[in-house]
Design a protein around this motif. Structure first.
Motif, PDB file in Angstrom:
ATOM      1  N   MET A 131       0.820  -1.214   0.000  1.00  0.00           N
ATOM      2  CA  MET A 131       0.000   0.000   0.000  1.00  0.00           C
ATOM      3  C   MET A 131       0.855   1.265   0.000  1.00  0.00           C
ATOM      4  SD  MET A 131      -2.968  -1.206   2.644  1.00  0.00           S
ATOM      5  CE  MET A 131      -3.453  -2.945   2.652  1.00  0.00           C
ATOM      6  N   ILE A 132       1.938   1.268   0.754  1.00  0.00           N
ATOM      7  CA  ILE A 132       2.792   2.459   0.804  1.00  0.00           C
ATOM      8  C   ILE A 132       3.417   2.733  -0.563  1.00  0.00           C
ATOM      9  CG2 ILE A 132       4.954   3.359   1.754  1.00  0.00           C
ATOM     10  CD1 ILE A 132       4.136   2.099   4.434  1.00  0.00           C
ATOM     11  N   LYS A 133       3.892   1.696  -1.236  1.00  0.00           N
ATOM     12  CA  LYS A 133       4.480   1.897  -2.574  1.00  0.00           C
ATOM     13  C   LYS A 133       3.429   2.377  -3.572  1.00  0.00           C
ATOM     14  CE  LYS A 133       8.098  -1.616  -1.993  1.00  0.00           C
ATOM     15  NZ  LYS A 133       7.624  -2.188  -0.725  1.00  0.00           N
ATOM     16  N   LEU A 134       2.207   1.880  -3.427  1.00  0.00           N
ATOM     17  CA  LEU A 134       1.140   2.313  -4.332  1.00  0.00           C
ATOM     18  C   LEU A 134       0.860   3.807  -4.149  1.00  0.00           C
ATOM     19  CD1 LEU A 134      -2.008   0.148  -5.036  1.00  0.00           C
ATOM     20  CD2 LEU A 134      -2.152   2.618  -5.042  1.00  0.00           C
ATOM     21  N   VAL A 135       0.833   4.271  -2.892  1.00  0.00           N
ATOM     22  CA  VAL A 135       0.604   5.699  -2.623  1.00  0.00           C
ATOM     23  C   VAL A 135       1.758   6.535  -3.162  1.00  0.00           C
ATOM     24  CG1 VAL A 135       0.329   7.435  -0.805  1.00  0.00           C
ATOM     25  CG2 VAL A 135      -0.836   5.236  -0.598  1.00  0.00           C
ATOM     26  N   ILE A 139       1.503   9.617  -5.965  1.00  0.00           N
ATOM     27  CA  ILE A 139       2.027  10.972  -5.761  1.00  0.00           C
ATOM     28  C   ILE A 139       2.975  11.338  -6.903  1.00  0.00           C
ATOM     29  CG2 ILE A 139       3.487  12.404  -4.280  1.00  0.00           C
ATOM     30  CD1 ILE A 139       2.380  10.852  -1.864  1.00  0.00           C
ATOM     31  N   GLU A 140       3.865  10.419  -7.254  1.00  0.00           N
ATOM     32  CA  GLU A 140       4.818  10.667  -8.350  1.00  0.00           C
ATOM     33  C   GLU A 140       4.109  10.957  -9.664  1.00  0.00           C
ATOM     34  OE1 GLU A 140       7.175   7.158  -8.532  1.00  0.00           O
ATOM     35  OE2 GLU A 140       8.155   7.509  -6.589  1.00  0.00           O
ATOM     36  N   ARG A 141       2.986  10.294  -9.911  1.00  0.00           N
ATOM     37  CA  ARG A 141       2.265  10.463 -11.174  1.00  0.00           C
ATOM     38  C   ARG A 141       1.300  11.651 -11.149  1.00  0.00           C
ATOM     39  NH1 ARG A 141       1.684   5.851 -14.748  1.00  0.00           N
ATOM     40  NH2 ARG A 141       3.279   4.307 -14.273  1.00  0.00           N
ATOM     41  N   GLY A 142       1.249  12.374 -10.049  1.00  0.00           N
ATOM     42  CA  GLY A 142       0.414  13.567  -9.967  1.00  0.00           C
ATOM     43  C   GLY A 142      -1.045  13.285  -9.672  1.00  0.00           C
ATOM     44  N   HIS A 143      -1.355  12.116  -9.127  1.00  0.00           N
ATOM     45  CA  HIS A 143      -2.735  11.760  -8.821  1.00  0.00           C
ATOM     46  C   HIS A 143      -3.048  11.778  -7.316  1.00  0.00           C
ATOM     47  CE1 HIS A 143      -3.752  10.670 -12.907  1.00  0.00           C
ATOM     48  NE2 HIS A 143      -2.647   9.943 -12.988  1.00  0.00           N
ATOM     49  N   ALA A 144      -2.053  12.137  -6.503  1.00  0.00           N
ATOM     50  CA  ALA A 144      -2.282  12.193  -5.058  1.00  0.00           C
ATOM     51  C   ALA A 144      -1.423  13.296  -4.464  1.00  0.00           C
ATOM     52  CB  ALA A 144      -1.958  10.843  -4.415  1.00  0.00           C
ATOM     53  N   TYR A 145      -1.812  13.769  -3.293  1.00  0.00           N
ATOM     54  CA  TYR A 145      -1.079  14.861  -2.644  1.00  0.00           C
ATOM     55  C   TYR A 145      -1.141  14.690  -1.124  1.00  0.00           C
ATOM     56  CZ  TYR A 145      -5.822  16.751  -2.106  1.00  0.00           C
ATOM     57  OH  TYR A 145      -7.157  16.913  -1.804  1.00  0.00           O
ATOM     58  N   GLU A 146      -0.107  15.230  -0.471  1.00  0.00           N
ATOM     59  CA  GLU A 146      -0.042  15.189   0.991  1.00  0.00           C
ATOM     60  C   GLU A 146      -0.605  16.490   1.548  1.00  0.00           C
ATOM     61  OE1 GLU A 146       3.247  14.547   4.599  1.00  0.00           O
ATOM     62  OE2 GLU A 146       3.883  14.634   2.487  1.00  0.00           O
ATOM     63  N   ALA A 147      -1.413  16.381   2.600  1.00  0.00           N
ATOM     64  CA  ALA A 147      -2.002  17.567   3.216  1.00  0.00           C
ATOM     65  C   ALA A 147      -2.356  17.273   4.671  1.00  0.00           C
ATOM     66  CB  ALA A 147      -3.259  18.014   2.454  1.00  0.00           C
ATOM     67  N   ASP A 148      -1.792  18.073   5.572  1.00  0.00           N
ATOM     68  CA  ASP A 148      -2.136  17.979   6.997  1.00  0.00           C
ATOM     69  C   ASP A 148      -1.973  16.554   7.543  1.00  0.00           C
ATOM     70  OD1 ASP A 148      -2.896  19.040   9.425  1.00  0.00           O
ATOM     71  OD2 ASP A 148      -5.042  18.766   9.065  1.00  0.00           O
ATOM     72  N   GLY A 149      -0.897  15.888   7.166  1.00  0.00           N
ATOM     73  CA  GLY A 149      -0.628  14.541   7.660  1.00  0.00           C
ATOM     74  C   GLY A 149      -1.348  13.442   6.911  1.00  0.00           C
ATOM     75  N   ALA A 202      -0.782   1.641  13.934  1.00  0.00           N
ATOM     76  CA  ALA A 202      -0.031   2.604  13.125  1.00  0.00           C
ATOM     77  C   ALA A 202       1.180   1.916  12.508  1.00  0.00           C
ATOM     78  CB  ALA A 202       0.411   3.786  13.981  1.00  0.00           C
ATOM     79  N   TRP A 203       1.522   2.371  11.294  1.00  0.00           N
ATOM     80  CA  TRP A 203       2.680   1.850  10.580  1.00  0.00           C
ATOM     81  C   TRP A 203       3.537   3.024  10.135  1.00  0.00           C
ATOM     82  CZ3 TRP A 203      -2.016  -0.335  10.764  1.00  0.00           C
ATOM     83  CH2 TRP A 203      -2.097  -1.729  10.950  1.00  0.00           C
ATOM     84  N   PRO A 204       4.862   2.855  10.104  1.00  0.00           N
ATOM     85  CA  PRO A 204       5.723   3.943   9.627  1.00  0.00           C
ATOM     86  C   PRO A 204       5.553   4.151   8.130  1.00  0.00           C
ATOM     87  CG  PRO A 204       7.014   1.947  10.017  1.00  0.00           C
ATOM     88  CD  PRO A 204       5.630   1.669  10.521  1.00  0.00           C
ATOM     89  N   SER A 205       5.616   5.397   7.716  1.00  0.00           N
ATOM     90  CA  SER A 205       5.485   5.730   6.297  1.00  0.00           C
ATOM     91  C   SER A 205       6.220   7.034   6.031  1.00  0.00           C
ATOM     92  CB  SER A 205       4.005   5.890   5.921  1.00  0.00           C
ATOM     93  OG  SER A 205       3.535   7.176   6.291  1.00  0.00           O
ATOM     94  N   PRO A 206       6.419   7.394   4.757  1.00  0.00           N
ATOM     95  CA  PRO A 206       7.048   8.683   4.449  1.00  0.00           C
ATOM     96  C   PRO A 206       6.238   9.871   4.953  1.00  0.00           C
ATOM     97  CG  PRO A 206       7.099   7.231   2.534  1.00  0.00           C
ATOM     98  CD  PRO A 206       6.216   6.581   3.554  1.00  0.00           C
ATOM     99  N   TRP A 207       4.984   9.652   5.330  1.00  0.00           N
ATOM    100  CA  TRP A 207       4.108  10.740   5.766  1.00  0.00           C
ATOM    101  C   TRP A 207       3.817  10.687   7.269  1.00  0.00           C
ATOM    102  CZ3 TRP A 207       2.630   6.742   2.439  1.00  0.00           C
ATOM    103  CH2 TRP A 207       3.083   6.912   1.129  1.00  0.00           C
ATOM    104  N   GLY A 208       4.601   9.872   7.965  1.00  0.00           N
ATOM    105  CA  GLY A 208       4.439   9.747   9.406  1.00  0.00           C
ATOM    106  C   GLY A 208       3.719   8.458   9.776  1.00  0.00           C
ATOM    107  N   MET A 209       3.617   8.197  11.065  1.00  0.00           N
ATOM    108  CA  MET A 209       2.934   7.000  11.543  1.00  0.00           C
ATOM    109  C   MET A 209       1.440   7.102  11.206  1.00  0.00           C
ATOM    110  SD  MET A 209       5.218   5.031  12.877  1.00  0.00           S
ATOM    111  CE  MET A 209       4.266   3.865  13.857  1.00  0.00           C
ATOM    112  N   GLY A 210       0.922   6.069  10.610  1.00  0.00           N
ATOM    113  CA  GLY A 210      -0.488   6.133  10.209  1.00  0.00           C
ATOM    114  C   GLY A 210      -0.982   4.793   9.704  1.00  0.00           C
ATOM    115  N   ARG A 211      -2.087   4.846   8.958  1.00  0.00           N
ATOM    116  CA  ARG A 211      -2.692   3.625   8.436  1.00  0.00           C
ATOM    117  C   ARG A 211      -3.397   3.936   7.119  1.00  0.00           C
ATOM    118  NH1 ARG A 211      -8.084   3.593  11.154  1.00  0.00           N
ATOM    119  NH2 ARG A 211      -8.122   5.426  12.512  1.00  0.00           N
ATOM    120  N   PRO A 212      -3.677   2.909   6.332  1.00  0.00           N
ATOM    121  CA  PRO A 212      -4.238   3.145   4.995  1.00  0.00           C
ATOM    122  C   PRO A 212      -5.732   3.448   5.025  1.00  0.00           C
ATOM    123  CG  PRO A 212      -4.008   0.795   5.403  1.00  0.00           C
ATOM    124  CD  PRO A 212      -3.391   1.485   6.578  1.00  0.00           C
ATOM    125  N   GLY A 213      -6.198   4.053   3.955  1.00  0.00           N
ATOM    126  CA  GLY A 213      -7.631   4.195   3.736  1.00  0.00           C
ATOM    127  C   GLY A 213      -8.202   2.869   3.244  1.00  0.00           C
TER     128      GLY A 213
END
Length: 452
Positions: A131-135, A139-149, A202-213
């Motif tokens: 899931m983390i690699k998919l996200v 982001i790389e392809r311009g279809h997702a963005y990071e906002a407020d964690g 919670a799992w570590p990710s480039p966007w902080g500790m969290g979990r998938p949608g």
């Protein structure tokens, strides 16, 4: 080879099914979120897609069909229920998954080829899709963005969004009634990754500790196990939007394909005695509660009474009718079975799983004395005579008279009939029936059984 025709929710048409590779037919079906016992509405897709799985195995060979049904074991409902019961999340999900497996096994369903758990596909290590690699790729392809964690899918970046649900983005935005988070670019943008609160998984990710949608989970598991594009994706009609629509968005934008799955199948809603099932109406029924009163085979047949794409009305009358029908089929079936199911039944199922026509074919087999074909087809359809007969035996009334007394009364009745005293013979028959003993007269004599 039998030609299957399936109704594709994506194209709104019934078309011949042509797998990408007939030697590797691949199907994904959304499975349970394991926070509580599954209800009878949850049983419908499990039974429907088990039937399709059996049909695909028959047509293409069991070794050439891969069926994946996931388990969602990370979810807000799971967190809330574990806290409510004061047990660990692992304990809750393990217990609930065991209950689900027991329930669907009693319904005659085969285990899927693979049953991935969402938590196993969040972060899998170098070189493996998760899931983390998919996200990250979105982001790389311009279809997702990071906002407020959070990381969100940018719906406006996908012009084809809404194709499965047949809704335009403007229509969906106009119909949105939920409060839109301030960090979203657009009101329909949905969460791919979110921060976890204290005490939550919670799992570590480039966007902080969290979990998938939730939507992300199925995209990752399907791609990891079935490939970037596969043959069939199934689930209940309630999942078309937003879950399946969002799966398509994530997967196609991540991998650069036009489709995630070639065929989308959706079963209709289930009503209970004509009403939508809800706890407030007091008609909320779990699979386990149904199985306490009925064998799984009866519940399975009752689920086939309506075509899978149509709503089904779950009623006591329907269960009683299924019990009578199944008893008639088993009584007419031979002890030995044809190795393959009856062609008429396969023909019915090949026409978009036409189960009402399938049932009519089973009645025809019974009426025409096709005992071996009936037996083999019952097994193919997932009906188990031993389990049904065990249930019948367990619920049969106990014998209320000693065998010696029953046989004495039968002899007295035979003597009365020999003397043409039919009134006395009828009186004895009625006396025995009142005490739970049913007499059966035939050319070879009189037999008896405990009346049901």
């Amino acid at each position: 080879m039998t030609t299957l025709k399936l109704y594709n929710s994506l194209t709104r048409s019934k078309d011949p099914f042509a797998p990408i590779d007939p030697q590797d037919v691949r199907m994904y079906v959304c499975g349970p979120t394991v926070y509580d016992r599954a209800h009878i509405g949850n049983a419908r897709p499990v039974i429907v897609f088990d039937l399709l799985y059996r049909l695909l195995r028959h047509v293409y060979g069991a070794e050439h069909v891969k069926y994946v049904r996931n388990i969602t074991d990370v979810d807000d409902k799971i967190n809330a229920r574990a806290a409510e019961r004061k047990i660990s999340i692992h304990e809750l999900t393990a217990e609930t998954a065991r209950g689900f497996h027991a329930d669907v096994a009693e319904l005659g369903c085969l285990p899927p080829t693979e049953e991935p758990r969402a938590t196993e596909y969040i972060c899998r290590g170098e070189g493996e899709l998760d899931m983390i690699k998919l996200v990250e790729r979105l982001i790389e392809r311009g279809h997702a963005y990071e906002a407020d964690g959070h990381v969100l899918f940018d719906v406006a970046s996908m012009p084809a969004y809404g194709r499965l649900a047949r809704r335009s983005l403007d229509e969906m935005e106009a119909g949105a009634r939920v409060e839109v988070a301030s960090y979203k670019k657009g009101p329909m943008d949905f969460v791919l990754w979110k921060p976890s609160r204290e005490g939550e998984p919670a799992w570590p990710s480039p966007w902080g500790m969290g979990r998938p949608g939730w939507h992300l989970e199925c995209s990752a598991m399907a791609a990891a196990l079935l490939g970037e594009v596969f043959d069939i994706h199934g689930g209940g009609i309630d999942l078309i939007f937003p879950h399946h629509e969002n799966e398509i968005a994530q997967s196609t934008c991540c991998f650069g394909h036009e489709r995630m799955a070639n065929v989308w199948l959706h079963n209709g809603f289930l009503l209970v005695e004509g009403e939508k099932m809800s706890k407030s109406l007091g008609n909320f029924v779990t699979i386990r509660e149904v199985l306490a009163d009925w064998p799984g085979d009866v519940a399975r047949l009752a689920m086939f009474a309506a075509h899978y794409r149509q709503p089904i009305n779950w009623t006591l009358k329907g269960l009683q009718e299924a019990e009578r029908t199944l008893g008639q089929w088993f009584e007419a079936a031979a002890a030995d079975a044809d190795p393959r199911p009856a062609p008429g039944v396969i023909e019915a199922l090949a026409d978009d799983l036409n189960t009402p026509k399938m049932i009519a074919e089973m009645h025809r087999l019974r009426s025409e004395g096709g005992r071996k074909a009936l037996s083999g087809t019952l097994r193919f359809l997932g009906f188990r005579q031993e389990a049904y007969e065990d249930w019948r035996a367990a619920r049969a009334p106990e014998q209320s008279l000693p065998t010696e007394e029953i046989e004495r009364l039968i002899d007295a009745r035979i003597a009365a009939r020999r003397e043409r005293n039919f009134a006395e013979a009828d009186r004895i028959r009625d006396e025995l029936l009142a005490k739970g003993v049913l007499l059966k007269d035939s050319a070879t004599g009189t037999s008896w059984e405990v009346a049901r």
